[in-house]
Design an enzyme around this catalytic site. Structure first.
Site, PDB file in Angstrom:
ATOM      1  CE  LYS A  61      -2.585  -0.298   3.645  1.00 10.23           C
ATOM      2  NZ  LYS A  61      -1.974  -1.491   4.259  1.00 10.23           N
ATOM      3  NE  ARG A 110      -4.743   1.031  11.230  1.00 10.88           N
ATOM      4  CZ  ARG A 110      -3.701   0.543  10.580  1.00 10.88           C
ATOM      5  NH1 ARG A 110      -3.784  -0.661  10.048  1.00 10.88           N
ATOM      6  NH2 ARG A 110      -2.584   1.233  10.463  1.00 10.88           N
ATOM      7  NE  ARG A 150       9.683  -6.188   5.344  1.00 12.02           N
ATOM      8  CZ  ARG A 150       8.571  -5.460   5.347  1.00 12.02           C
ATOM      9  NH1 ARG A 150       8.299  -4.687   4.308  1.00 12.02           N
ATOM     10  NH2 ARG A 150       7.727  -5.527   6.357  1.00 12.02           N
TER      11      ARG A 150
END
Length: 210
Positions: free
Chosen positions: A13, A88, A123
Site C-alpha cells: 500500500k 481500518r 524480508r
C-alpha cells in the site's frame, strides 16, 4: 480526487500510495503521521490524542477522524488526497461518512496470503541504515550483512512468520469487510497485485484514472 487505499499488510500500500501521490500531485495521508504531527503542533485534537497515547490507550475514532478532518482542510488537499491506513474497520468508515468526509474511489490491492507471507517472512532490514533486502528476491551479497553500510541485516519482529500470520488474521477479521462496505456503495476497484512493483503501479494508476 479523494482516495482510500486498502490492502493486507505486505500488499504494498505505502509504495502504491507514493506512486499515486506523485502522479496526481495529491498528498498521501498516513494516520500515524498525522497523529504525531497533531500532537507535536499542540492542536485541539492533538492534545486530546496525546492523553490517550501517553496512557497507552487506543486513540478513539472520533479523535482520529477529527485530526483527519483538520489535515484534509489544509491547502495541499484542495485537489484531493490518499488515505493510507485509515479506515481500518467498518465503524471507522461509517464515522468518516457521518463527519462529511467524501471519498470518490477506493482501491483494494488484492494479494494472496501465501504471497504476503513469503514477502514479509523473507524480508531483512539493516539495523543501522534501514536498507531492505529479501532472502530470495534481493539478498545481500553476504548473508546477514548490509551491502551499503556493513550493518546487520535482520528479520524484524513484525516479519516473523507467526507475527505475519497474526497480522493477516487481524486484517481479514477487521479490515477486509471494508471491501464489501465500499463495494456495495459502488466506489470499490480491485487491483491484483503483480510480482513486479511497476506492473502493480500501472494497474493502480489505470484504476485511479479510469
Amino acid at each position: 480526487m479523494n482516495l482510500i487505499l486498502l490492502g493486507a499488510p505486505g500488499a504494498g500500500k505505502g509504495t502504491q500510495a507514493e506512486v499515486i501521490s506523485e502522479k496526481l500531485g495529491i498528498p498521501q495521508i498516513s494516520t500515524g503521521n498525522i497523529l504525531r504531527e497533531a500532537v507535536k503542533n499542540g492542536t485541539e485534537m492533538g492534545v486530546k490524542a496525546k492523553g490517550f497515547m501517553e496512557s497507552g490507550a487506543l486513540v478513539p475514532d472520533e479523535v482520529v477522524i477529527g485530526i483527519l478532518k483538520d489535515r484534509i482542510a489544509e491547502d495541499d488537499c484542495k485537489n484531493g488526497f490518499i488515505l493510507d491506513g485509515f479506515p481500518r474497520t467498518v465503524p471507522q468508515a461509517e464515522a468518516l461518512e457521518s463527519m462529511g468526509v467524501n471519498i470518490d474511489k477506493v482501491i483494494s490491492l488484492e494479494v494472496a496470503d501465501e504471497t504476503i507471507q513469503g514477502r514479509l517472512s523473507g524480508r531483512r532490514v539493516c539495523e543501522k541504515c534501514g536498507a531492505s533486502y529479501h532472502v530470495e528476491f534481493n539478498p545481500p551479497k553476504t548473508e546477514g550483512v548490509c551491502d551499503k553500510c556493513g550493518g546487520a541485516a535482520v528479520q524484524r519482529k513484525d516479519d516473523a512468520p507467526e507475527t505475519v500470520i497474526e497480522r493477516l488474521r487481524t486484517y481479514h477479521e477487521q479490515t477486509a469487510p471494508l471491501v464489501d462496505f465500499y463495494g456495495n456503495k459502488g466506489r470499490l476497484v480491485k487491483v491484483q497485485g503483480q510480482d513486479e512493483v511497476k506492473d502493480t503501479s500501472e494497474l493502480v494508476l489505470k484504476a485511479v484514472t479510469a
